[in-house]
Design an enzyme around this catalytic site. Sequence first.
Site, PDB file in Angstrom:
ATOM      1  N   ARG A  24      -1.925 -14.477   4.899  1.00 44.82           N
ATOM      2  CA  ARG A  24      -2.720 -13.778   6.010  1.00 44.82           C
ATOM      3  C   ARG A  24      -1.872 -13.967   7.213  1.00 44.82           C
ATOM      4  O   ARG A  24      -1.683 -12.941   8.008  1.00 44.82           O
ATOM      5  CB  ARG A  24      -4.217 -14.304   6.133  1.00 44.82           C
ATOM      6  CG  ARG A  24      -4.995 -14.138   4.917  1.00 44.82           C
ATOM      7  CD  ARG A  24      -5.504 -12.603   4.755  1.00 44.82           C
ATOM      8  NE  ARG A  24      -6.008 -11.920   5.799  1.00 44.82           N
ATOM      9  CZ  ARG A  24      -7.027 -10.941   6.061  1.00 44.82           C
ATOM     10  NH1 ARG A  24      -6.927 -10.291   4.685  1.00 44.82           N
ATOM     11  NH2 ARG A  24      -7.233 -10.301   6.849  1.00 44.82           N
ATOM     12  N   ARG A  37       2.646  -6.483   9.078  1.00 42.24           N
ATOM     13  CA  ARG A  37       2.031  -5.611   9.686  1.00 42.24           C
ATOM     14  C   ARG A  37       2.759  -4.946  11.053  1.00 42.24           C
ATOM     15  O   ARG A  37       2.598  -3.820  11.246  1.00 42.24           O
ATOM     16  CB  ARG A  37       0.571  -5.703   9.689  1.00 42.24           C
ATOM     17  CG  ARG A  37      -0.260  -5.631   8.348  1.00 42.24           C
ATOM     18  CD  ARG A  37      -1.655  -6.095   8.223  1.00 42.24           C
ATOM     19  NE  ARG A  37      -2.321  -5.775   7.078  1.00 42.24           N
ATOM     20  CZ  ARG A  37      -3.353  -6.467   6.742  1.00 42.24           C
ATOM     21  NH1 ARG A  37      -4.175  -7.191   7.609  1.00 42.24           N
ATOM     22  NH2 ARG A  37      -4.225  -5.958   5.781  1.00 42.24           N
ATOM     23  N   ASN A  90      -1.966   0.256   6.823  1.00 39.98           N
ATOM     24  CA  ASN A  90      -1.352  -0.955   7.132  1.00 39.98           C
ATOM     25  C   ASN A  90      -0.570  -1.781   6.482  1.00 39.98           C
ATOM     26  O   ASN A  90      -0.454  -3.069   6.418  1.00 39.98           O
ATOM     27  CB  ASN A  90      -2.669  -1.963   7.790  1.00 39.98           C
ATOM     28  CG  ASN A  90      -3.466  -2.129   7.005  1.00 39.98           C
ATOM     29  OD1 ASN A  90      -3.414  -1.704   5.680  1.00 39.98           O
ATOM     30  ND2 ASN A  90      -4.581  -2.950   7.301  1.00 39.98           N
ATOM     31  N   PHE A 144     -15.399   3.786   7.447  1.00 41.64           N
ATOM     32  CA  PHE A 144     -14.153   4.068   6.965  1.00 41.64           C
ATOM     33  C   PHE A 144     -13.874   4.175   5.483  1.00 41.64           C
ATOM     34  O   PHE A 144     -12.877   4.193   4.970  1.00 41.64           O
ATOM     35  CB  PHE A 144     -13.205   3.202   7.526  1.00 41.64           C
ATOM     36  CG  PHE A 144     -13.191   1.748   7.383  1.00 41.64           C
ATOM     37  CD1 PHE A 144     -12.784   1.071   6.220  1.00 41.64           C
ATOM     38  CD2 PHE A 144     -13.846   0.920   8.281  1.00 41.64           C
ATOM     39  CE1 PHE A 144     -12.918  -0.165   6.167  1.00 41.64           C
ATOM     40  CE2 PHE A 144     -14.098  -0.334   8.295  1.00 41.64           C
ATOM     41  CZ  PHE A 144     -13.540  -1.031   7.066  1.00 41.64           C
ATOM     42  N   GLU A 198      -9.522 -10.598  -7.418  1.00 38.97           N
ATOM     43  CA  GLU A 198      -8.491  -9.617  -7.367  1.00 38.97           C
ATOM     44  C   GLU A 198      -7.313  -9.796  -8.127  1.00 38.97           C
ATOM     45  O   GLU A 198      -6.998  -8.625  -8.699  1.00 38.97           O
ATOM     46  CB  GLU A 198      -8.122  -9.439  -5.794  1.00 38.97           C
ATOM     47  CG  GLU A 198      -9.190  -9.111  -4.730  1.00 38.97           C
ATOM     48  CD  GLU A 198      -8.909  -9.293  -3.416  1.00 38.97           C
ATOM     49  OE1 GLU A 198      -9.759  -9.206  -2.412  1.00 38.97           O
ATOM     50  OE2 GLU A 198      -7.782  -9.568  -2.953  1.00 38.97           O
ATOM     51  N   TYR A 251     -12.854  -2.118  -3.169  1.00 37.29           N
ATOM     52  CA  TYR A 251     -13.197  -2.214  -1.830  1.00 37.29           C
ATOM     53  C   TYR A 251     -14.454  -2.333  -1.492  1.00 37.29           C
ATOM     54  O   TYR A 251     -15.349  -1.616  -0.584  1.00 37.29           O
ATOM     55  CB  TYR A 251     -12.409  -0.974  -0.784  1.00 37.29           C
ATOM     56  CG  TYR A 251     -10.914  -1.386  -0.585  1.00 37.29           C
ATOM     57  CD1 TYR A 251     -10.682  -2.347   0.387  1.00 37.29           C
ATOM     58  CD2 TYR A 251      -9.834  -1.018  -1.232  1.00 37.29           C
ATOM     59  CE1 TYR A 251      -9.260  -2.720   0.540  1.00 37.29           C
ATOM     60  CE2 TYR A 251      -8.440  -1.350  -0.805  1.00 37.29           C
ATOM     61  CZ  TYR A 251      -8.387  -2.256   0.086  1.00 37.29           C
ATOM     62  OH  TYR A 251      -7.069  -2.635   0.358  1.00 37.29           O
ATOM     63  N   LYS A 266       0.774  -1.236   0.157  1.00 30.42           N
ATOM     64  CA  LYS A 266       0.089   0.057   0.077  1.00 30.42           C
ATOM     65  C   LYS A 266       0.839   1.391   0.001  1.00 30.42           C
ATOM     66  O   LYS A 266       2.178   1.258   0.289  1.00 30.42           O
ATOM     67  CB  LYS A 266      -0.753  -0.049   1.265  1.00 30.42           C
ATOM     68  CG  LYS A 266      -1.914  -1.402   1.073  1.00 30.42           C
ATOM     69  CD  LYS A 266      -2.912  -1.093   2.308  1.00 30.42           C
ATOM     70  CE  LYS A 266      -3.728  -2.466   2.342  1.00 30.42           C
ATOM     71  NZ  LYS A 266      -4.715  -2.338   3.340  1.00 30.42           N
ATOM     72  N   HIS A 323      -2.055  -5.475   1.637  1.00 35.36           N
ATOM     73  CA  HIS A 323      -3.223  -6.258   1.481  1.00 35.36           C
ATOM     74  C   HIS A 323      -3.067  -7.561   1.284  1.00 35.36           C
ATOM     75  O   HIS A 323      -1.897  -8.018   0.631  1.00 35.36           O
ATOM     76  CB  HIS A 323      -3.981  -5.453   0.268  1.00 35.36           C
ATOM     77  CG  HIS A 323      -5.298  -6.524  -0.194  1.00 35.36           C
ATOM     78  ND1 HIS A 323      -6.413  -6.435   0.290  1.00 35.36           N
ATOM     79  CD2 HIS A 323      -5.310  -7.600  -1.054  1.00 35.36           C
ATOM     80  CE1 HIS A 323      -7.374  -7.372   0.035  1.00 35.36           C
ATOM     81  NE2 HIS A 323      -6.663  -8.146  -1.073  1.00 35.36           N
ATOM     82  N   THR A 359      -5.380  -6.782  10.837  1.00 32.10           N
ATOM     83  CA  THR A 359      -5.722  -5.448  10.160  1.00 32.10           C
ATOM     84  C   THR A 359      -4.787  -4.381  11.003  1.00 32.10           C
ATOM     85  O   THR A 359      -4.385  -3.601  10.236  1.00 32.10           O
ATOM     86  CB  THR A 359      -7.082  -5.327   9.966  1.00 32.10           C
ATOM     87  OG1 THR A 359      -7.597  -6.515   9.324  1.00 32.10           O
ATOM     88  CG2 THR A 359      -7.369  -4.129   9.181  1.00 32.10           C
TER      89      THR A 359
HETATM   90  P1  DAT Z   1      -7.784  -6.595   6.073  1.00 39.34           P
HETATM   91  O1  DAT Z   1      -7.216  -5.800   5.234  1.00 39.34           O
HETATM   92  O2  DAT Z   1      -7.140  -7.067   7.168  1.00 39.34           O
HETATM   93  O3  DAT Z   1      -8.404  -7.752   5.030  1.00 39.34           O
HETATM   94  P2  DAT Z   1     -10.366  -5.750   5.979  1.00 39.34           P
HETATM   95  O4  DAT Z   1     -10.737  -6.357   4.987  1.00 39.34           O
HETATM   96  O5  DAT Z   1     -11.479  -5.722   7.312  1.00 39.34           O
HETATM   97  O6  DAT Z   1      -8.912  -5.717   6.753  1.00 39.34           O
HETATM   98  O7  DAT Z   1     -10.467  -3.976   5.761  1.00 39.34           O
HETATM   99  C1  DAT Z   1      -9.969  -3.841   4.577  1.00 39.34           C
HETATM  100  C2  DAT Z   1      -9.063  -2.248   5.060  1.00 39.34           C
HETATM  101  O8  DAT Z   1      -9.866  -1.296   5.232  1.00 39.34           O
HETATM  102  C3  DAT Z   1      -7.827  -2.781   5.900  1.00 39.34           C
HETATM  103  O9  DAT Z   1      -6.816  -3.212   5.378  1.00 39.34           O
HETATM  104  C4  DAT Z   1      -7.710  -1.170   6.309  1.00 39.34           C
HETATM  105  C5  DAT Z   1      -9.027  -0.418   6.225  1.00 39.34           C
HETATM  106  N1  DAT Z   1      -9.831  -0.441   7.282  1.00 39.34           N
HETATM  107  C6  DAT Z   1     -10.347  -1.713   8.173  1.00 39.34           C
HETATM  108  N2  DAT Z   1     -11.021  -1.165   9.265  1.00 39.34           N
HETATM  109  C7  DAT Z   1     -10.846  -0.255   9.363  1.00 39.34           C
HETATM  110  C8  DAT Z   1     -10.939   0.925  10.443  1.00 39.34           C
HETATM  111  N3  DAT Z   1     -11.596   0.317  11.636  1.00 39.34           N
HETATM  112  N4  DAT Z   1     -10.557   2.286  10.339  1.00 39.34           N
HETATM  113  C9  DAT Z   1      -9.852   2.627   9.186  1.00 39.34           C
HETATM  114  N5  DAT Z   1      -9.474   1.624   8.117  1.00 39.34           N
HETATM  115  C10 DAT Z   1      -9.985   0.382   8.449  1.00 39.34           C
HETATM  116 MG    MG Z   2      -9.841  -7.929   3.723  1.00 34.57          MG
END
Ligand code: DAT
Ligand code: MG
Length: 139
Positions: free
Chosen positions: A87, A104, A114, A59, A128, A51, A11, A117, A93
């Site tokens: 993962r 991470r 973070n 968010f 994807e 997304y 990212k 991805h 996350t």
């Molecule tokens: P991951 O990337 O671990 O699969 P996710 O699919 O739940 O996590 O969310 C996608 C992305 O969105 C994540 O990498 C960062 C952002 N994100 C998730 N939860 C968030 C939050 N509470 N505040 C800000 N950004 C967030």
């Molecule tokens: Mg995810």
Amino acid sequence: MATNRTFTMLKPDSIESGNTGNILQMITDAGFAIKAMKYTRLSEEQAKKFYEVHAERPFYGELVEYMTSGPIIAAILEKENAVADFRALIGATDPAEAAEGTIRKKYAESKGRNAVHGSDSDENAQIEGDFHFSAAEIF
Ligand code: DAT
Ligand code: MG
């Protein structure tokens, strides 16, 4: 794409912090082979689509803004049990909750910024990967 593949993005914060070399080293040291890779920048439309599943989350706007704020490195990775093992390599996350030794934990700044991805299922890895690469770009 076979089920032994996953999809990743390094990212914008990884690029800004200069950690892409270290992160790619961790990925290849963990046994992942790079099947496709590109340095690119997501358009707003691409980030929104990528997304989409988070469209109703509070968010989402911030996430799209952040993911389009600078270039990323997108890649398809191959390894036995790729999705789950990747993962595990990237960690939770939120870097505050990520296990020691994960990407991470080492390199992410926050839950939003973070570092990387990782696809969450074989089905999404396929979707994807196809979203970012044509057949001719996958080796
Ligand atoms: P991951 O990337 O671990 O699969 P996710 O699919 O739940 O996590 O969310 C996608 C992305 O969105 C994540 O990498 C960062 C952002 N994100 C998730 N939860 C968030 C939050 N509470 N505040 C800000 N950004 C967030
Ligand atoms: Mg995810």
